[in-house]
Design a protein around this motif. Structure first.
Motif, PDB file in Angstrom:
ATOM      1  N   HIS A  62       0.856  -1.194   0.000  1.00  6.99           N
ATOM      2  CA  HIS A  62       0.000   0.000   0.000  1.00  6.99           C
ATOM      3  C   HIS A  62       0.888   1.239   0.000  1.00  6.99           C
ATOM      4  O   HIS A  62       2.026   1.205   0.468  1.00  6.99           O
ATOM      5  N   GLY A  63       0.357   2.326  -0.519  1.00  3.90           N
ATOM      6  CA  GLY A  63       1.076   3.592  -0.515  1.00  3.90           C
ATOM      7  C   GLY A  63       1.676   3.899  -1.881  1.00  3.90           C
ATOM      8  O   GLY A  63       1.627   3.081  -2.801  1.00  3.90           O
ATOM      9  N   SER A  64       2.235   5.082  -1.998  1.00  6.63           N
ATOM     10  CA  SER A  64       2.843   5.507  -3.259  1.00  6.63           C
ATOM     11  C   SER A  64       4.324   5.793  -3.047  1.00  6.63           C
ATOM     12  O   SER A  64       4.725   6.297  -1.998  1.00  6.63           O
ATOM     13  N   VAL A  65       5.125   5.463  -4.050  1.00 11.75           N
ATOM     14  CA  VAL A  65       6.567   5.680  -3.996  1.00 11.75           C
ATOM     15  C   VAL A  65       7.019   6.245  -5.331  1.00 11.75           C
ATOM     16  O   VAL A  65       6.657   5.722  -6.391  1.00 11.75           O
ATOM     17  N   THR A  66       7.820   7.305  -5.292  1.00  7.38           N
ATOM     18  CA  THR A  66       8.425   7.843  -6.501  1.00  7.38           C
ATOM     19  C   THR A  66       9.928   7.958  -6.300  1.00  7.38           C
ATOM     20  O   THR A  66      10.403   8.227  -5.188  1.00  7.38           O
ATOM     21  N   VAL A  67      10.666   7.737  -7.368  1.00 11.94           N
ATOM     22  CA  VAL A  67      12.114   7.933  -7.387  1.00 11.94           C
ATOM     23  C   VAL A  67      12.432   8.780  -8.611  1.00 11.94           C
ATOM     24  O   VAL A  67      12.022   8.432  -9.735  1.00 11.94           O
ATOM     25  N   ALA A  68      13.120   9.896  -8.395  1.00  8.89           N
ATOM     26  CA  ALA A  68      13.446  10.836  -9.474  1.00  8.89           C
ATOM     27  C   ALA A  68      12.196  11.268 -10.225  1.00  8.89           C
ATOM     28  O   ALA A  68      12.233  11.534 -11.429  1.00  8.89           O
ATOM     29  N   GLY A  69      11.074  11.324  -9.499  1.00  4.93           N
ATOM     30  CA  GLY A  69       9.826  11.787 -10.088  1.00  4.93           C
ATOM     31  C   GLY A  69       8.993  10.726 -10.766  1.00  4.93           C
ATOM     32  O   GLY A  69       7.884  11.009 -11.225  1.00  4.93           O
TER      33      GLY A  69
END
Length: 240
Positions: A62-69
């Motif tokens: 669950h949840g959101s993850v971004t790397v370098a946008g």
């Protein structure tokens, strides 16, 4: 990479369980550009799990993850192009030489002419004189150096390092420390875990402690002050 527009890494309400065992829950994290974030925590606290999620090796529940946008759920291939990962396995082929391994990975990373860059990174990790040695003949410390060379080969925006000092001798630790300082000076970012409090305090710009499924930031002051060290120690020992 645009420091004014996106973060190097960001997680919101992140949760991950293995079976009925929750490891991370309701975890928030934000890593700006040009920072080395050092993660501390007891064994089993979730440091490796968090890094493996950021590396797209493990999927969050669950949840959101971004790397370098880029969002890990919708654009994992874009994330992989922009990260370099050093974990507990070298991901090198034992029967290939250091150079052959790096040329192979350079082509996977899309480098059109990988050989000059391979020579450059071998020099950076002080393995030029072992470049034509098969990986299986190298010491554990030299294999770790080769793994670091693999991770930085394509000049990724974000380095994800899980206890990178493990198996390194004093000279290799110094080489890695210089490399990380240069990395963040160039505007890139690093997220790393370690059990070595002294090392983490000397390498990082910010300290986080994984405990109870979340990351706590004991202080927003300089990581090198005695107050931050004391606060990190208190969280590790169970207090806040």
């Amino acid at each position: 990479m645009n420091a004014s527009r996106v973060k190097a890494a960001q997680a919101c309400s992140l949760e991950k369980s293995f079976g009925e065992w929750p490891v991370l829950w309701n975890l928030d994290l934000s890593v700006p550009w040009g920072e080395t974030l050092v993660l501390f925590g007891a064994n089993g606290a979730g440091k490796t799990t968090l890094l493996r999620i950021l590396a797209t090796h493990v999927r969050a529940d669950h949840g959101s993850v971004t790397v370098a946008g880029y969002n890990l759920s919708t654009r994992p291939e874009e994330v992989r192009r922009r990260i370099g990962v050093v974990g507990h396995r070298s991901l090198l082929y034992d029967d290939l030489t250091c150079r052959e391994n790096l040329i192979y990975y350079g082509r996977l990373f899309g480098l059109k002419n990988p050989k000059p860059r391979v020579d450059e990174v071998l020099e950076m990790v002080r393995l030029s004189d072992r470049s034509d040695h098969r990986v299986r003949t190298l010491s554990n410390g030299m294999q770790k150096r080769a793994a670091i060379a693999r991770a930085i080969l394509h000049q990724p925006d974000v380095l994800l390092l899980d206890e990178p000092e493990t198996g390194l001798d004093q000279e290799s630790v110094a080489i890695l420390g210089t490399l990380l300082a240069d990395w963040t000076d160039s505007g890139r970012s690093v997220v790393m875990s370690t059990h070595d409090l002294d090392l983490g305090m000397s390498w990082g710009q910010r300290a986080g402690v994984l405990r109870g499924g979340k990351v706590y930031f004991p202080s927003e002051g300089s990581i090198r002050t005695s107050g931050v060290r004391q606060a990190v120690t208190e969280v590790l020992e169970g207090g806040r």
